[in-house]
Design a protein around this motif. Sequence first.
Motif, mmCIF file in Angstrom:
data_model
loop_
_atom_site.group_PDB
_atom_site.id
_atom_site.type_symbol
_atom_site.label_atom_id
_atom_site.label_comp_id
_atom_site.label_asym_id
_atom_site.label_seq_id
_atom_site.Cartn_x
_atom_site.Cartn_y
_atom_site.Cartn_z
ATOM 1 N N ASN A 212 70.932 56.753 72.535
ATOM 2 C CA ASN A 212 71.141 55.935 73.727
ATOM 3 C C ASN A 212 71.608 54.514 73.449
ATOM 4 O O ASN A 212 71.509 53.646 74.314
ATOM 5 C CB ASN A 212 69.866 55.907 74.574
ATOM 6 C CG ASN A 212 68.686 55.308 73.817
ATOM 7 O OD1 ASN A 212 68.823 54.868 72.670
ATOM 8 N ND2 ASN A 212 67.510 55.294 74.447
ATOM 9 N N ALA B 16 71.022 53.455 80.196
ATOM 10 C CA ALA B 16 71.219 52.415 79.180
ATOM 11 C C ALA B 16 72.604 51.786 79.331
ATOM 12 O O ALA B 16 72.778 50.565 79.169
ATOM 13 C CB ALA B 16 71.051 53.004 77.779
ATOM 14 N N ASN C 155 72.490 49.599 82.471
ATOM 15 C CA ASN C 155 71.759 48.363 82.173
ATOM 16 C C ASN C 155 72.590 47.394 81.345
ATOM 17 O O ASN C 155 72.488 46.167 81.504
ATOM 18 C CB ASN C 155 70.446 48.681 81.465
ATOM 19 C CG ASN C 155 69.445 49.369 82.379
ATOM 20 O OD1 ASN C 155 69.483 49.172 83.594
ATOM 21 N ND2 ASN C 155 68.557 50.181 81.813
#
Length: 437
Positions: free
Chosen positions: A254, A316, A319
């Motif tokens: 990730n 991820a 974000n």
Amino acid sequence: MVEAVLIDLFSLPANLQNNIQELLHNTLEAIEKCSAIHAPCVYVMCCQRQGSERKGEQEFLLAALRGFQSLKRLEVVCAQTTAAALYTIKQRLDEKDLSIIKVILPTIRKDLMKVYIDNLFTAVYQFEFEDLQLISDSESLQISEHQHEGQIIPSQDVALIQSEIQMYLESLPSLKGELTILRSSLIPDDIFLHGFTTRTGGISYIPTLSSCNLFSSSKRRDPQIVVKENLRRLANTAGFNPETFHRVKVDHANAVCIMGKTEPDNYDGIVTDQKGVTLAAPGADCIPVLFADPVRRACGAAHSGWKGTLLGVSMATVNAMVSAYGCNMKDILVVLGPSVGPCCYKLPHESAKEFHRIDPKCVRLFDSANPYIDIRRATRILLERGGILPENIQDDSITDQNQNITFCTACHPDKFYSHFRDGTNFGTQIGFISIKD
């Protein structure tokens, strides 16, 4: 055990027919003696010349081949360039799934040949080299030893070889039809250039890689230079610059790369707010996921397999867009590309438990040893929990099938590659996105 023999006569003078005929005869005789039980495929590579020269050369080669009945799999490959001849031989090797090749050639050709091989083959193949025994008492076969084995090939010569290969590959016809790109109606095309590739319109010829394979691996038979040509054709069709193309470095985790900052060694997500930079994520069952924020004019791409899905690679990536570019979660659009569907994809029970924890609807036949898994549903659920609006996610849940781009890769062998379906020598499609200038 050697599976194929390549005899390189490409650089030998065409006017020395009698000497070359004897040379070839002796070489084939030696192969025949060593291969009484397991006769390898033998390919004789020579330069295709114009007019009467070409006809005469082929005649004397055929004459030299007569009488070698035990070498039934023997072929003369004439071409105008070494690249063309060697690529044709590679196709023959791949048709027969051969990987261990002996190359018999003049010493002065060895280092150059290694450059061609490094560019046209991958680590799947094993090569060994043997000197072509020139007839020592014949002055007419003395070839200028301007370059000896072991010398470093000048970088300009390497560049010339790569250019020769590239020009040849560019001349090849597209296979399996025209290059086709799937596009989402969710991503505004006045701001972003994007799409998901299918398997048509490239030059990769191995059945499981044919034809627009966009990933090269040491474990597969498609070399990087062929993938580069496929990418060039895609870029021409789609309208992006292949020189500013960035594909994630898959780690099935990730980590996310923010363009302009230090690049991680491996990452499955990538984001940018730079115009004209194309981001891409591969998929051959794993989901290529595209992200677009038309307000902040930022975009991203992620590769989400079952491991990356569980590790939250899509959120991820979201974000990273929020932290790097000040994106608002409610403005971010997410599109899931072609990937293996819950109709086909199975995982061992232990892995299925993790998806069951996300939502029981992500797993079918949970009590079986290998339940069916819906990595798309899991991705949607995790995105929605993270703050992405449900209507800003496009996947296989849409009711209008005319808008569907999240096809099952395993179910559509004519359109998509699938590792699950095709095994280890599989091809790869991509999802790509960039911000228009």
